[in-house]
Scaffold this active site. Structure first.
Site, short mmCIF file in Angstrom:
data_model
loop_
_atom_site.label_atom_id
_atom_site.label_comp_id
_atom_site.label_asym_id
_atom_site.label_seq_id
_atom_site.Cartn_x
_atom_site.Cartn_y
_atom_site.Cartn_z
N TYR A 1 -12.86 -40.15 29.15
CA TYR A 1 -11.52 -39.84 29.68
C TYR A 1 -11.60 -39.23 31.07
O TYR A 1 -10.95 -39.70 32.02
CB TYR A 1 -10.78 -38.89 28.74
CG TYR A 1 -9.45 -38.44 29.31
CD1 TYR A 1 -8.38 -39.32 29.37
CD2 TYR A 1 -9.29 -37.14 29.81
CE1 TYR A 1 -7.16 -38.92 29.91
CE2 TYR A 1 -8.07 -36.74 30.35
CZ TYR A 1 -7.02 -37.63 30.41
OH TYR A 1 -5.82 -37.24 30.95
N LYS B 1 -10.33 -40.80 34.81
CA LYS B 1 -9.37 -40.16 35.71
C LYS B 1 -9.99 -39.85 37.07
O LYS B 1 -9.27 -39.79 38.08
CB LYS B 1 -8.81 -38.90 35.06
CG LYS B 1 -7.96 -39.18 33.83
CD LYS B 1 -6.80 -40.14 34.14
CE LYS B 1 -5.92 -40.42 32.95
NZ LYS B 1 -4.80 -41.34 33.26
#
Length: 256
Positions: free
Chosen positions: A149, A153
């Protein structure tokens, strides 16, 4: 030809708030998500603008191409793209199902790039348009137990700033909005509110307002909330291996 703003992940949370605020500004809308029923319910709330709904799972390999074909078939020209769709995983990397991590990257990275590539050439040709990519403060740092994750990002942030630099002076604005924890269903999907890592929850409204203001001012990226300043602007200046060690101490609470 209908000119509209396209918002992915529009069925709830930040995406739905983008739809509401853009509709209030008079934008026609294309709402994209898996849940058509929820999109249609939202569309009924948005008075005074034209709203199109496209049901699409952005984890599918050809998701961006399918959305692009739908736009062409419906005669829609996108003047603002909001790549909001995304989700997270947390825990020990070896314990997270590989399929879940793959879907995460397809939504957070591959579909985002594909949709951007679908609309930016037309914006450049017309000399106007905008792209907002929803990132996270996790993208500024190394995040053990959020390995996929956080890295996704980081990609969103760097990709957005690269395009922002490329397109300056050509009429197309690009912005990464990088909030900390936001009060949305994100934590229900990820499976624990401990994933907020003690951060104060922002509201979707505040995040969207900051994003639209930042795009208007051509800021490149914005970090909503003063409390997120150290995460975004101070920690990344430290040695990267030290950041990885500190990050592990900060994020390991999600394992308990």
């Amino acid at each position: 030809m209908i000119t509209a703003a396209l918002v992915t992940g529009a069925s709830s949370g930040i995406g739905a708030e983008f739809a509401r605020q853009l509709a209030a500004r008079g934008h026609n809308l294309v709402l994209v998500a898996r849940s058509v029923d929820r999109l249609e319910t939202l569309a009924k709330e948005l008075d005074g603008v034209h709203v199109e709904v496209i049901g699409q799972d952005l984890a599918e390999p050809d998701a961006a191409a399918r959305v692009e074909r739908e736009l062409e078939a419906r005669g829609i020209q996108v003047d603002l793209l909001v790549n909001n769709a995304g989700f997270g995983t947390t825990g020990r990397f070896e314990e997270i199902p590989a399929e879940r991590e793959r879907d995460e990257l397809m939504v957070n990275v591959v579909a985002l790039v594909g949709l951007t590539h679908a609309v930016v050439p037309g914006m450049v040709e017309r000399g106007s348009g905008g792209v907002i990519n929803v990132g996270s403060t996790a993208g500024f740092n190394i995040a053990p137990y959020f390995a996929t994750y956080g890295s996704s990002k980081t990609f969103v942030l760097n990709f957005s700033l690269a395009l922002w630099s490329e397109l300056r002076g050509r009429g197309v604005k690009v912005l990464a909005v990088t909030p900390g924890p936001v009060e949305t269903a994100f934590f229900d999907v990820i499976g624990t509110r401990k994933a907020a890592i003690g951060g104060r929850m922002a509201t979707p409204r505040a995040v969207v307002e900051a994003a639209l203001r930042g795009l208007e001012r051509d800021r490149g990226y914005v970090v909503p909330g003063a409390a997120n300043f150290p995460m975004a602007h101070l920690m990344p200046r430290r040695p990267r291996k030290l950041l990885a060690r500190i990050g592990r101490l900060v994020t390991r609470s999600v394992l308990t």
